[in-house]
Design a protein around this motif. Structure first.
Motif, PDB file in Angstrom:
ATOM      1  N   SER A  47       0.851  -1.190   0.000  1.00  0.00           N
ATOM      2  CA  SER A  47       0.000   0.000   0.000  1.00  0.00           C
ATOM      3  C   SER A  47       0.889   1.242   0.000  1.00  0.00           C
ATOM      4  CB  SER A  47      -0.919   0.016   1.225  1.00  0.00           C
ATOM      5  OG  SER A  47      -1.674   1.203   1.258  1.00  0.00           O
ATOM      6  N   LEU A  48       0.535   2.222  -0.829  1.00  0.00           N
ATOM      7  CA  LEU A  48       1.250   3.492  -0.892  1.00  0.00           C
ATOM      8  C   LEU A  48       0.278   4.621  -0.565  1.00  0.00           C
ATOM      9  CD1 LEU A  48       3.214   3.084  -4.267  1.00  0.00           C
ATOM     10  CD2 LEU A  48       3.973   2.444  -1.973  1.00  0.00           C
ATOM     11  N   VAL A  49       0.737   5.580   0.226  1.00  0.00           N
ATOM     12  CA  VAL A  49      -0.031   6.782   0.513  1.00  0.00           C
ATOM     13  C   VAL A  49       0.853   7.985   0.203  1.00  0.00           C
ATOM     14  CG1 VAL A  49      -1.208   8.166   2.253  1.00  0.00           C
ATOM     15  CG2 VAL A  49      -1.414   5.671   2.303  1.00  0.00           C
ATOM     16  N   HIS A  50       0.447   8.754  -0.794  1.00  0.00           N
ATOM     17  CA  HIS A  50       1.152   9.995  -1.115  1.00  0.00           C
ATOM     18  C   HIS A  50       0.215  11.151  -0.769  1.00  0.00           C
ATOM     19  CE1 HIS A  50       2.402  13.381  -3.706  1.00  0.00           C
ATOM     20  NE2 HIS A  50       3.617  12.939  -3.462  1.00  0.00           N
ATOM     21  N   HIS A  51       0.621  11.937   0.231  1.00  0.00           N
ATOM     22  CA  HIS A  51      -0.259  12.999   0.734  1.00  0.00           C
ATOM     23  C   HIS A  51       0.596  13.952   1.564  1.00  0.00           C
ATOM     24  CE1 HIS A  51      -3.525  14.949   2.978  1.00  0.00           C
ATOM     25  NE2 HIS A  51      -4.381  14.438   2.099  1.00  0.00           N
ATOM     26  N   PRO A  52       0.291  15.243   1.553  1.00  0.00           N
ATOM     27  CA  PRO A  52       1.088  16.182   2.354  1.00  0.00           C
ATOM     28  C   PRO A  52       1.116  15.851   3.837  1.00  0.00           C
ATOM     29  CG  PRO A  52      -0.307  17.371   0.808  1.00  0.00           C
ATOM     30  CD  PRO A  52      -0.717  15.941   0.737  1.00  0.00           C
ATOM     31  N   ASP A  53       0.077  15.206   4.352  1.00  0.00           N
ATOM     32  CA  ASP A  53       0.013  14.887   5.781  1.00  0.00           C
ATOM     33  C   ASP A  53       0.642  13.545   6.127  1.00  0.00           C
ATOM     34  OD1 ASP A  53      -1.316  17.270   6.151  1.00  0.00           O
ATOM     35  OD2 ASP A  53      -3.309  16.366   6.100  1.00  0.00           O
ATOM     36  N   ALA A  54       1.169  12.835   5.147  1.00  0.00           N
ATOM     37  CA  ALA A  54       1.800  11.539   5.407  1.00  0.00           C
ATOM     38  C   ALA A  54       3.188  11.774   5.998  1.00  0.00           C
ATOM     39  CB  ALA A  54       1.893  10.726   4.119  1.00  0.00           C
ATOM     40  N   CYS A  55       3.360  11.421   7.274  1.00  0.00           N
ATOM     41  CA  CYS A  55       4.620  11.692   7.959  1.00  0.00           C
ATOM     42  C   CYS A  55       4.948  10.526   8.894  1.00  0.00           C
ATOM     43  CB  CYS A  55       4.520  12.996   8.752  1.00  0.00           C
ATOM     44  SG  CYS A  55       3.234  12.984  10.020  1.00  0.00           S
ATOM     45  N   GLY A  56       6.095  10.634   9.553  1.00  0.00           N
ATOM     46  CA  GLY A  56       6.546   9.561  10.424  1.00  0.00           C
ATOM     47  C   GLY A  56       5.622   9.291  11.584  1.00  0.00           C
ATOM     48  N   GLU A  57       5.068  10.346  12.186  1.00  0.00           N
ATOM     49  CA  GLU A  57       4.165  10.158  13.320  1.00  0.00           C
ATOM     50  C   GLU A  57       2.909   9.398  12.912  1.00  0.00           C
ATOM     51  OE1 GLU A  57       5.580  12.930  12.410  1.00  0.00           O
ATOM     52  OE2 GLU A  57       6.874  13.487  14.088  1.00  0.00           O
ATOM     53  N   VAL A  58       2.370   9.732  11.747  1.00  0.00           N
ATOM     54  CA  VAL A  58       1.178   9.035  11.257  1.00  0.00           C
ATOM     55  C   VAL A  58       1.507   7.576  10.961  1.00  0.00           C
ATOM     56  CG1 VAL A  58      -0.504   8.910   9.380  1.00  0.00           C
ATOM     57  CG2 VAL A  58       0.131  11.133  10.337  1.00  0.00           C
ATOM     58  N   ALA A  59       2.660   7.332  10.311  1.00  0.00           N
ATOM     59  CA  ALA A  59       3.058   5.958   9.998  1.00  0.00           C
ATOM     60  C   ALA A  59       3.222   5.135  11.267  1.00  0.00           C
ATOM     61  CB  ALA A  59       4.361   5.965   9.196  1.00  0.00           C
ATOM     62  N   SER A 112       0.706 -12.806   4.840  1.00  0.00           N
ATOM     63  CA  SER A 112      -0.166 -13.697   5.604  1.00  0.00           C
ATOM     64  C   SER A 112      -0.253 -15.069   4.935  1.00  0.00           C
ATOM     65  CB  SER A 112      -1.574 -13.100   5.713  1.00  0.00           C
ATOM     66  OG  SER A 112      -2.432 -13.983   6.422  1.00  0.00           O
ATOM     67  N   PRO A 113      -0.379 -16.123   5.736  1.00  0.00           N
ATOM     68  CA  PRO A 113      -0.611 -17.453   5.164  1.00  0.00           C
ATOM     69  C   PRO A 113      -2.080 -17.724   4.871  1.00  0.00           C
ATOM     70  CG  PRO A 113      -0.328 -17.644   7.522  1.00  0.00           C
ATOM     71  CD  PRO A 113      -0.123 -16.198   7.189  1.00  0.00           C
ATOM     72  N   ASP A 114      -2.982 -16.859   5.385  1.00  0.00           N
ATOM     73  CA  ASP A 114      -4.424 -17.093   5.262  1.00  0.00           C
ATOM     74  C   ASP A 114      -5.120 -15.894   4.636  1.00  0.00           C
ATOM     75  OD1 ASP A 114      -4.356 -19.648   6.605  1.00  0.00           O
ATOM     76  OD2 ASP A 114      -4.045 -18.527   8.459  1.00  0.00           O
ATOM     77  N   GLY A 115      -6.119 -16.189   3.789  1.00  0.00           N
ATOM     78  CA  GLY A 115      -6.781 -15.141   3.031  1.00  0.00           C
ATOM     79  C   GLY A 115      -7.696 -14.243   3.838  1.00  0.00           C
ATOM     80  N   ALA A 116      -8.490 -14.813   4.743  1.00  0.00           N
ATOM     81  CA  ALA A 116      -9.480 -14.010   5.465  1.00  0.00           C
ATOM     82  C   ALA A 116      -8.834 -12.950   6.359  1.00  0.00           C
ATOM     83  CB  ALA A 116     -10.408 -14.915   6.265  1.00  0.00           C
ATOM     84  N   PRO A 117      -7.877 -13.314   7.238  1.00  0.00           N
ATOM     85  CA  PRO A 117      -7.243 -12.268   8.055  1.00  0.00           C
ATOM     86  C   PRO A 117      -6.434 -11.279   7.217  1.00  0.00           C
ATOM     87  CG  PRO A 117      -6.175 -14.392   8.408  1.00  0.00           C
ATOM     88  CD  PRO A 117      -7.404 -14.666   7.627  1.00  0.00           C
ATOM     89  N   PHE A 118      -5.902 -11.738   6.092  1.00  0.00           N
ATOM     90  CA  PHE A 118      -5.178 -10.858   5.172  1.00  0.00           C
ATOM     91  C   PHE A 118      -6.108  -9.779   4.630  1.00  0.00           C
ATOM     92  CE2 PHE A 118      -4.058 -10.093   0.649  1.00  0.00           C
ATOM     93  CZ  PHE A 118      -2.800  -9.535   0.809  1.00  0.00           C
ATOM     94  N   ALA A 119      -7.297 -10.178   4.185  1.00  0.00           N
ATOM     95  CA  ALA A 119      -8.267  -9.217   3.657  1.00  0.00           C
ATOM     96  C   ALA A 119      -8.721  -8.247   4.740  1.00  0.00           C
ATOM     97  CB  ALA A 119      -9.468  -9.966   3.070  1.00  0.00           C
ATOM     98  N   ARG A 120      -8.926  -8.750   5.961  1.00  0.00           N
ATOM     99  CA  ARG A 120      -9.348  -7.872   7.056  1.00  0.00           C
ATOM    100  C   ARG A 120      -8.261  -6.852   7.388  1.00  0.00           C
ATOM    101  NH1 ARG A 120     -11.487 -12.774   9.200  1.00  0.00           N
ATOM    102  NH2 ARG A 120      -9.651 -13.013  10.532  1.00  0.00           N
ATOM    103  N   ALA A 121      -7.003  -7.279   7.367  1.00  0.00           N
ATOM    104  CA  ALA A 121      -5.908  -6.365   7.681  1.00  0.00           C
ATOM    105  C   ALA A 121      -5.795  -5.268   6.633  1.00  0.00           C
ATOM    106  CB  ALA A 121      -4.595  -7.145   7.775  1.00  0.00           C
ATOM    107  N   ARG A 122      -5.931  -5.624   5.368  1.00  0.00           N
ATOM    108  CA  ARG A 122      -5.884  -4.610   4.305  1.00  0.00           C
ATOM    109  C   ARG A 122      -7.040  -3.610   4.453  1.00  0.00           C
ATOM    110  NH1 ARG A 122      -6.072  -6.551  -1.496  1.00  0.00           N
ATOM    111  NH2 ARG A 122      -5.212  -4.464  -1.934  1.00  0.00           N
ATOM    112  N   ALA A 123      -8.242  -4.137   4.724  1.00  0.00           N
ATOM    113  CA  ALA A 123      -9.408  -3.264   4.850  1.00  0.00           C
ATOM    114  C   ALA A 123      -9.280  -2.341   6.064  1.00  0.00           C
ATOM    115  CB  ALA A 123     -10.673  -4.108   4.953  1.00  0.00           C
ATOM    116  N   SER A 124      -8.767  -2.870   7.177  1.00  0.00           N
ATOM    117  CA  SER A 124      -8.612  -2.071   8.382  1.00  0.00           C
ATOM    118  C   SER A 124      -7.595  -0.951   8.168  1.00  0.00           C
ATOM    119  CB  SER A 124      -8.175  -2.967   9.547  1.00  0.00           C
ATOM    120  OG  SER A 124      -7.912  -2.214  10.703  1.00  0.00           O
ATOM    121  N   ARG A 152      -6.746   0.416   5.249  1.00  0.00           N
ATOM    122  CA  ARG A 152      -7.335   1.406   4.324  1.00  0.00           C
ATOM    123  C   ARG A 152      -8.308   2.316   5.062  1.00  0.00           C
ATOM    124  NH1 ARG A 152     -12.014   0.805   0.683  1.00  0.00           N
ATOM    125  NH2 ARG A 152     -11.935   2.492  -0.862  1.00  0.00           N
ATOM    126  N   ALA A 153      -9.100   1.750   5.973  1.00  0.00           N
ATOM    127  CA  ALA A 153     -10.041   2.562   6.740  1.00  0.00           C
ATOM    128  C   ALA A 153      -9.305   3.604   7.578  1.00  0.00           C
ATOM    129  CB  ALA A 153     -10.891   1.667   7.641  1.00  0.00           C
TER     130      ALA A 153
END
Length: 314
Positions: A237-249, A283-295, A297-298
């Protein structure tokens, strides 16, 4: 007006898709578009001024020898959300497409390949790879969100994919792509022939991030430590935004680590440059992988883009 110059036999195998979005009267419109089968454009939905579009591949996937080209331009002030209808499946080439009738021996398997990959079709060693070429341009004060379903390479598939992301200094980007090891439930983990991947982000025409690798499982075990280990699902995942900084990461790293099951998902988040945050998921498993990506992104939509309502959209 675009013209389809493909030969009849190339239709369905060589295709391009072009989209140009513009801001008009407080909302984003699809100003110009062109798509060749099997690539299709879904209906454009308005999301509080942003254009939401689902990109569709109406065929069974991409096969060896096929070429798909995507070109997306987001003009100044436009806001766009793109996603895929479903995972793209990469298949090995059909021998009939490349083997002359007079040369039946041209696609005989080598003894070493047969021993290592007994389920791989015999014709694969001489078949060309499938090609996917993506170009995305985001102008100043424009915003692009791309959230893609995972790529699924079938046993014997060969794929060469390249993503070129060109973002102006004042442009904003969320990018999420993913890869599965194959049809894992059918025992096809890392049984594709080869996969070449390149993801390049340029800001003001300067290279900001480059991810490049080639996986040839028959030559090197992907399951080794420091490669994929036990992972069967991988994402960036990539986030390019003026507010993207070390504290946020750092905050996202702690939040992702707290939400993820450490036995099934590994997440790493870092600010690699001013205004750029990179996250990787294993991840070795699809369901927790999808949840982690969605979380994740949210969290990005909530904290950076201030658009939490987009998290309910695929």
């Amino acid at each position: 007006m675009q013209t389809d110059t493909r030969a009849a036999e190339a239709i369905g195998r060589h295709a391009r898709l072009e989209l140009c979005f513009e801001a008009r009267r407080g909302r984003t419109i699809l100003a110009r578009s062109y798509a060749e089968p099997p690539l299709r454009i879904g209906r454009v939905h308005d999301l509080d001024g942003a254009a939401y579009v689902i990109l569709v591949c109406s065929g069974p996937g991409i096969f060896g020898g096929d070429t798909y080209k995507y070109c997306v331009h987001v003009a100044r002030g436009a806001r766009v959300v793109l996603t895929s209808q479903s995972a793209l499946q990469a298949h090995p080439a059909s021998p009939a497409a490349f083997q002359p009738a007079s040369s039946p021996a041209a696609f005989q398997p080598s003894s070493s390949l047969s021993a290592l990959r007994p389920s791989v079709p015999a014709f694969l060693p001489t078949c060309p790879p499938a090609l996917c070429r993506h170009t995305y341009v985001v102008e100043d004060e424009a915003e692009l969100h791309c959230d893609w379903d995972p790529l699924i390479p079938f046993a014997g598939a060969r794929l060469d994919e390249r993503f070129s992301l060109d973002v102006a200094r004042g442009g904003r980007l969320f990018w999420g792509d993913a890869l599965m090891a194959g049809r894992v439930c059918r025992g096809e983990a890392w049984r594709f022939e080869s996969l070449s991947h390149e993801l390049a982000l340029r800001t003001d025409r300067r290279l900001s991030y480059l991810e490049r690798y080639t996986i040839v499982p028959v030559e090197r075990r992907v399951e080794r430590p420091w490669i994929a280990g036990g992972a069967r699902y991988i994402a960036t995942s990539l986030v390019h935004h003026p507010d993207a900084c070390g504290e946020v990461a750092e905050a996202w790293q702690h939040e992702s680590a707290a939400a993820a099951d450490h036995n099934t998902v590994q997440v790493a988040v870092d600010a690699v440059a001013p205004g750029l945050i990179v996250a990787r998921f294993l991840s070795p498993d699809g369901a927790p992988f999808a949840r982690a990506r969605a979380s994740y992104r949210a969290a990005v939509l909530r904290d950076i883009f201030r658009r939490p309502e987009l998290a309910t959209r695929k």
